[in-house]
Design a protein around this motif. Sequence first.
Motif, short mmCIF file in Angstrom:
data_model
loop_
_atom_site.label_atom_id
_atom_site.label_comp_id
_atom_site.label_asym_id
_atom_site.label_seq_id
_atom_site.Cartn_x
_atom_site.Cartn_y
_atom_site.Cartn_z
N TYR A 168 19.55 42.94 26.38
CA TYR A 168 19.87 43.01 24.96
C TYR A 168 19.42 41.76 24.22
O TYR A 168 19.25 41.78 23.00
CB TYR A 168 21.36 43.26 24.77
N SER A 169 19.24 40.67 24.94
CA SER A 169 18.66 39.48 24.32
C SER A 169 17.22 39.75 23.90
O SER A 169 16.80 39.39 22.79
CB SER A 169 18.72 38.29 25.28
N ALA A 170 16.45 40.39 24.79
CA ALA A 170 15.08 40.74 24.46
C ALA A 170 15.03 41.75 23.31
O ALA A 170 14.18 41.67 22.43
CB ALA A 170 14.37 41.32 25.69
N GLU A 171 15.96 42.70 23.33
CA GLU A 171 16.03 43.67 22.23
C GLU A 171 16.32 42.97 20.91
O GLU A 171 15.72 43.29 19.87
CB GLU A 171 17.11 44.70 22.52
N ALA A 172 17.23 42.00 20.93
CA ALA A 172 17.57 41.26 19.71
C ALA A 172 16.37 40.48 19.19
O ALA A 172 16.14 40.42 17.97
CB ALA A 172 18.74 40.32 19.98
N VAL A 173 15.61 39.87 20.10
CA VAL A 173 14.42 39.11 19.67
C VAL A 173 13.40 40.04 19.01
O VAL A 173 12.83 39.71 17.96
CB VAL A 173 13.79 38.39 20.88
N ILE A 174 13.19 41.22 19.59
CA ILE A 174 12.24 42.17 19.02
C ILE A 174 12.71 42.62 17.64
O ILE A 174 11.92 42.72 16.69
CB ILE A 174 12.06 43.37 19.96
N ILE A 175 14.00 42.89 17.51
CA ILE A 175 14.55 43.29 16.21
C ILE A 175 14.37 42.18 15.18
O ILE A 175 13.98 42.42 14.03
CB ILE A 175 16.03 43.68 16.35
N GLY A 176 14.67 40.95 15.60
CA GLY A 176 14.54 39.83 14.68
C GLY A 176 13.11 39.59 14.22
O GLY A 176 12.86 39.25 13.06
N LEU A 177 12.15 39.78 15.14
CA LEU A 177 10.74 39.54 14.81
C LEU A 177 10.13 40.64 13.95
O LEU A 177 9.01 40.47 13.45
CB LEU A 177 9.93 39.38 16.10
N THR A 178 10.82 41.76 13.80
CA THR A 178 10.25 42.88 13.04
C THR A 178 11.08 43.27 11.82
O THR A 178 10.66 44.15 11.07
CB THR A 178 10.12 44.11 13.95
N SER A 179 12.24 42.65 11.60
CA SER A 179 13.10 43.08 10.49
C SER A 179 13.28 42.03 9.41
O SER A 179 14.21 42.13 8.61
CB SER A 179 14.47 43.49 11.04
N TRP A 180 12.40 41.04 9.35
CA TRP A 180 12.55 39.98 8.37
C TRP A 180 11.82 40.20 7.04
O TRP A 180 12.17 39.54 6.05
CB TRP A 180 12.06 38.66 8.96
#
Length: 310
Positions: A168-180
């Motif tokens: 879920y850490s990797a999932e959070a990073v992917i979400i952060g890098l695409t939702s800004w």
Amino acid sequence: MSVTEPPQRVAVSGEAVTGPAHPATAAVVEPGAPVAPQIHSEFLHFALRNWKFVVGASVVLGCLVVALVGPLLTDHTPLEFTGPTDQPPSSEYWFGTTSYGQDVYSQFVHGLRAAFLVGGLGGGIAWVLGASVGFTAGYRGGWIDDILVIPTLAILIIVAAYLEIQSYSAEAVIIGLTSWPWAARAVRSQTFSLKTREFVDLARLSGRSTRQILTTELAPNMSSYLLMMFILLFGGAILIGASLDFLGLGPSESISLGLMMNNSFLASALLLGSWWWFLPPGLGIVALVGGLYVMNVGLDEVFNPKLRET
């Protein structure tokens, strides 16, 4: 969320407040007066009297306590096969068991913890990127404006589908890098309106660099706006993570609220009447995200005197 006028700078050493300030903040601070305590006490005064902020913050804090303390109250791991299947809530299994004999309570509290991880990390990354790009685009303009039209949702689904997310850490990073990008557009519009103010012109004429103007002049004047933006990104990251998990695009070796709903759907829990399997994760997502958004509306009223309830 309404876009409020950013709070103005509070003057020190007898200097008047710069720019059109709100009635509650338009004041001259005498030399030696404790500026920060005055600001904090004023915020607490209005925040604790705003029922939306109090209710929203209480719900979020309650969810956080459950996420931190809840796993300590169970002896079962989320994916452990503990015993009987499809058992309703009882004194032994507080939230019942799944069709595979897993403890729903254990899955719920660990899933709630994963939601805070995805929301905090993913929302934080999106907040940093959105604020940085938004400040730069609003103050400097140019080619940076072109990257704010990226179709983030499509990119997120494609990336999640082709990358095997392990945690879920990797999932959070992917979400952060695409939702800004939407956050960057919001900050850009606020920066664009503030950069023509007199205090920015004075800072520019005094020889301050662009970085200094952004960090010491523009950012403090948008602190309330940035705080509310982080709350929205926090809740948005939780919803995106739950959606990816429900679609089967998230980690499968651990548990989350979205994955609980996915598993219950695949096992036809609704048709079998196993409401205790899918209802807790659904209510958990609604309570957490709803609390964040209600708290955000309350903060909007606290920071904007025109919206405050008398």
